[in-house]
Design a protein around this motif. Structure first.
Motif, PDB file in Angstrom:
ATOM      1  N   ARG A 162       0.817  -1.219   0.000  1.00  0.00           N
ATOM      2  CA  ARG A 162       0.000   0.000   0.000  1.00  0.00           C
ATOM      3  C   ARG A 162       0.853   1.273   0.000  1.00  0.00           C
ATOM      4  O   ARG A 162       0.369   2.328   0.397  1.00  0.00           O
ATOM      5  CB  ARG A 162      -0.922   0.012   1.213  1.00  0.00           C
ATOM      6  N   ASP A 214     -11.135   9.017  -5.863  1.00  0.00           N
ATOM      7  CA  ASP A 214     -11.936   7.912  -6.386  1.00  0.00           C
ATOM      8  C   ASP A 214     -11.512   7.560  -7.810  1.00  0.00           C
ATOM      9  O   ASP A 214     -11.367   6.386  -8.146  1.00  0.00           O
ATOM     10  CB  ASP A 214     -13.429   8.255  -6.380  1.00  0.00           C
ATOM     11  N   GLU A 244      -7.985   5.920  -7.688  1.00  0.00           N
ATOM     12  CA  GLU A 244      -8.029   4.561  -7.142  1.00  0.00           C
ATOM     13  C   GLU A 244      -8.710   3.603  -8.122  1.00  0.00           C
ATOM     14  O   GLU A 244      -8.285   2.451  -8.272  1.00  0.00           O
ATOM     15  CB  GLU A 244      -8.726   4.547  -5.783  1.00  0.00           C
ATOM     16  N   ALA A 245      -9.729   4.076  -8.822  1.00  0.00           N
ATOM     17  CA  ALA A 245     -10.383   3.239  -9.838  1.00  0.00           C
ATOM     18  C   ALA A 245      -9.401   2.909 -10.961  1.00  0.00           C
ATOM     19  O   ALA A 245      -9.400   1.790 -11.481  1.00  0.00           O
ATOM     20  CB  ALA A 245     -11.611   3.947 -10.396  1.00  0.00           C
ATOM     21  N   THR A 265      -7.232   0.163  -9.764  1.00  0.00           N
ATOM     22  CA  THR A 265      -7.987  -1.088  -9.727  1.00  0.00           C
ATOM     23  C   THR A 265      -8.064  -1.720 -11.113  1.00  0.00           C
ATOM     24  O   THR A 265      -7.952  -2.931 -11.256  1.00  0.00           O
ATOM     25  CB  THR A 265      -9.413  -0.845  -9.181  1.00  0.00           C
ATOM     26  N   ARG A 266      -8.242  -0.873 -12.129  1.00  0.00           N
ATOM     27  CA  ARG A 266      -8.307  -1.387 -13.502  1.00  0.00           C
ATOM     28  C   ARG A 266      -6.937  -1.835 -13.991  1.00  0.00           C
ATOM     29  O   ARG A 266      -6.843  -2.601 -14.939  1.00  0.00           O
ATOM     30  CB  ARG A 266      -8.858  -0.314 -14.438  1.00  0.00           C
TER      31      ARG A 266
END
Length: 179
Positions: free
Chosen positions: A5, A111, A114-115, A118-119
């Motif tokens: 992280r 957001d 972070e998206a 994630t992708r």
């Protein structure tokens, strides 16, 4: 091995970097902010981030693309998102070639970033296609503001670089942006 992280933010705007850092810390990341390539290289000597957010334009005309390259060279598994207020197809292509997984236009929030992490590097065949071409007035507005930033908001120098009379430029700046 990258920390699960650990996120590094390469951003020369201290306030924006601090806000972004705090926002990611609230989400459980260990976030560190550095203002330039030298500071990033010093950090990479001791730490291996799993995530990175890189501003495309850094102070003194430095390019964030060099930071993308340094991050990718240090660890190709690092997920890198490039943020910019001056998007172009050329810089988006170069950022991806150099190792970024995504390229986002400011304003983007935590957001959105972070998206993008994630992708990862996966493409999205369902990405919406733009149905409207950018207008000439919008392109002109963006070019004026890009040149203003390059000149440190010096109106006379901006007008000279754009080949406009100073008063003409002042009138254009007084008008609202038309999309």
């Amino acid at each position: 091995m990258p920390s699960d992280r650990l996120l590094v933010i390469v951003e020369d705007d201290e306030k924006f970097a601090s806000t972004l850092r705090r926002s990611f810390e609230r989400r459980g990341y260990e976030a560190l902010a550095v203002p330039n390539l030298d500071a990033l290289n010093a950090l990479l000597e001791t730490r291996k981030p799993g995530f990175a957010v890189v501003d495309l334009r850094l102070a003194a005309g430095a390019s964030g693309l060099t930071c993308v390259q340094a991050l990718h060279t240090a660890d190709p598994a690092t997920l890198i998102v490039v943020l910019t207020g001056f998007a172009s197809i050329a810089t988006a292509v170069e950022a991806i070639k150099l190792g970024a997984c995504h390229y986002l236009v400011k304003p983007s929030n935590t957001d959105d970033i972070e998206a993008a992490f994630t992708r990862g590097g996966d493409g999205d065949v369902d990405a919406p296609l733009t149905e409207r071409a950018t207008s000439i007035k919008t392109l002109e507005w963006e070019r004026i503001h890009e040149t203003l930033m390059e000149t440190g908001f010096n109106i006379s120098e901006t007008a000279r670089r754009l080949g406009l009379h100073r008063r003409t430029l002042a009138r254009k700046l007084e008008k609202r942006q038309v999309k």
